[in-house]
Design an enzyme around this catalytic site. Structure first.
Site, PDB file in Angstrom:
ATOM      1  N   ASP A  98     -15.506  15.075   1.368  1.00 60.39           N
ATOM      2  CA  ASP A  98     -14.673  14.796   2.541  1.00 60.39           C
ATOM      3  C   ASP A  98     -14.179  16.105   3.159  1.00 60.39           C
ATOM      4  OD1 ASP A  98     -13.416  13.226   4.450  1.00 60.39           O
ATOM      5  OD2 ASP A  98     -11.638  12.856   3.246  1.00 60.39           O
ATOM      6  N   GLY A 133      -1.488  10.780   5.523  1.00 59.78           N
ATOM      7  CA  GLY A 133      -2.836  10.295   5.784  1.00 59.78           C
ATOM      8  C   GLY A 133      -2.896   8.824   5.438  1.00 59.78           C
ATOM      9  N   GLY A 134      -4.081   8.272   5.461  1.00 64.03           N
ATOM     10  CA  GLY A 134      -4.227   6.855   5.188  1.00 64.03           C
ATOM     11  C   GLY A 134      -3.918   6.484   3.751  1.00 64.03           C
ATOM     12  N   MET A 135      -3.993   7.485   2.873  1.00 69.01           N
ATOM     13  CA  MET A 135      -3.850   7.201   1.452  1.00 69.01           C
ATOM     14  C   MET A 135      -2.508   7.653   0.883  1.00 69.01           C
ATOM     15  SD  MET A 135      -6.517   8.487  -1.435  1.00 69.01           S
ATOM     16  CE  MET A 135      -5.974   8.968  -3.061  1.00 69.01           C
ATOM     17  N   ALA A 136      -1.945   8.722   1.445  1.00 70.08           N
ATOM     18  CA  ALA A 136      -0.753   9.309   0.827  1.00 70.08           C
ATOM     19  C   ALA A 136       0.116  10.025   1.854  1.00 70.08           C
ATOM     20  CB  ALA A 136      -1.171  10.285  -0.275  1.00 70.08           C
ATOM     21  N   LYS A 196       2.515  14.918  -3.406  1.00 71.00           N
ATOM     22  CA  LYS A 196       1.692  13.927  -2.716  1.00 71.00           C
ATOM     23  C   LYS A 196       1.980  12.560  -3.329  1.00 71.00           C
ATOM     24  CE  LYS A 196      -3.218  13.152  -1.607  1.00 71.00           C
ATOM     25  NZ  LYS A 196      -4.556  13.775  -1.722  1.00 71.00           N
ATOM     26  N   GLY A 208       3.304  15.939   5.931  1.00 70.85           N
ATOM     27  CA  GLY A 208       2.130  15.342   6.559  1.00 70.85           C
ATOM     28  C   GLY A 208       1.835  13.997   5.928  1.00 70.85           C
TER      29      GLY A 208
END
Length: 326
Positions: A133, A19-22, A39, A17
């Site tokens: 979050d 995301g915006g960060m990792a 991650k 998967g």
């Protein structure tokens, strides 16, 4: 492509998967011979001190949280500019994907998942952390419906914030963050409770409570718009459960439950009370029906809303004089 091995220990197998960060990879820990999740912080962010700080804070925060409903962190490190974190591998999917696949979830399943979400987040609250979050994308669900809360990347220590202090950057996800987060206030445990309420709403209705064309519209909706009820969109959900979700989505933090533990206890009590009432009421109902449709035990439990549908049917018949009881 040549296989990637970080620090001669973690062999990356497949991307799981992003995301915006990792980006998250399934990997093998060659030293211990176990499957793990790695991650890796996006390269574009490794030169940003703020993101590096968040990344390391997550590892530090979660490494001290040992709970069955929180993803365990094993290691953190870097190889050259590559920053990574090693976590337990969860064989399942995130709750967002589950909702997209299954749509509206049955009440019993929502309670089972919701109580576990509260247990994990509540443990963090007792440790002095706010997740900040909470959203379905950060809630992993195993094949056996066990919940694992992840991504404490913006978790905040309660001791690090001062009352009334504003944040310079509003973190969080605008579909799920609390009104006070939208205003730029520091999140509190009650902010996490609000976000859990939005997640419960989505599981029970298959939709989000607020929509907007952009982040600003969504933020204003959380602050200003009327709080919708679950029963508006899914009338089969028992009113008491709809009322619980409505309470935790209150605009004012003081009107919600203060911690995820409190909400979890309320959901557990509701679940247990519903089962007890079902067991107590169903036999007396069947004995006391006179001259009306002979509803079978199986039909009762097939009513919309499961046990909740049964209870509402009993209440309706009682009001109409069919139930003669003791």
């Amino acid at each position: 492509n040549n296989e990637t091995v970080l620090n001669n220990r973690y062999r990356l197998v497949a991307q799981q998967g992003s995301g915006g960060m990792a980006v998250i990879y399934k990997a093998i820990d060659l030293e211990l011979g176990r499957t793990v999740a790695v991650k890796i912080l996006r390269p574009s962010l490794t030169s940003d001190p703020a993101f590096l700080t968040r990344f390391r804070n997550e590892a530090r925060s979660v490494a001290n949280l040992n709970h069955p409903n929180i993803v365990t962190v094993f290691d953190v490190g870097n190889e050259g500019p590559t920053q990574y974190m090693v976590m337990e591998f969860i064989d399942g999917q995130d709750l967002k994907r589950l909702i997209k696949t299954d749509g509206i979830l049955p009440v019993d399943r929502v309670l089972k998942l919701g109580i576990q979400i509260c247990a994990g987040i509540g443990f963090a609250h007792r440790a002095g952390l706010v997740h900040a979050d909470v959203k379905p994308q950060n809630i992993l669900v195993t094949r056996g419906d066990m919940v694992k809360v992840t991504d404490f990347g913006i978790a905040q220590a309660l001791s690090d914030t001062q009352p009334g202090e504003k944040v310079s950057v509003v973190w969080g996800s605008p579909h799920y963050f609390a009104p006070e987060q939208a205003r730029g206030d520091h999140p509190t445990p009650a902010s996490d409770v609000y976000s859990i309420g939005v997640v419960l709403f989505e599981m029970l209705t298959g939709r989000l409570p607020y929509v907007g064309a952009n982040q600003q519209e969504l933020a204003l909706a959380h602050i200003r718009d009327r709080v919708p009820t679950v029963s508006e969109y899914n009338p089969s959900v028992p009113q008491t459960l709809s009322d619980i979700v409505y309470k935790v989505m209150s605009k004012e933090p003081s009107a919600r439950y203060r911690t995820a533990d409190q909400l979890g206890h309320v959901l557990e009590s509701y679940r247990d009370r519903g089962r007890e009432q079902t067991m107590n009421n169903a036999p007396s109902f069947r004995k006391s029906v006179s001259g009306c449709h002979a509803t079978t035990h199986r039909e009762l439990f097939a009513l919309p809303g499961g046990a909740g549908g049964l209870l509402r049917r009993l209440q309706s018949l009682t009001a109409r004089g069919y139930h003669r009881g003791r």
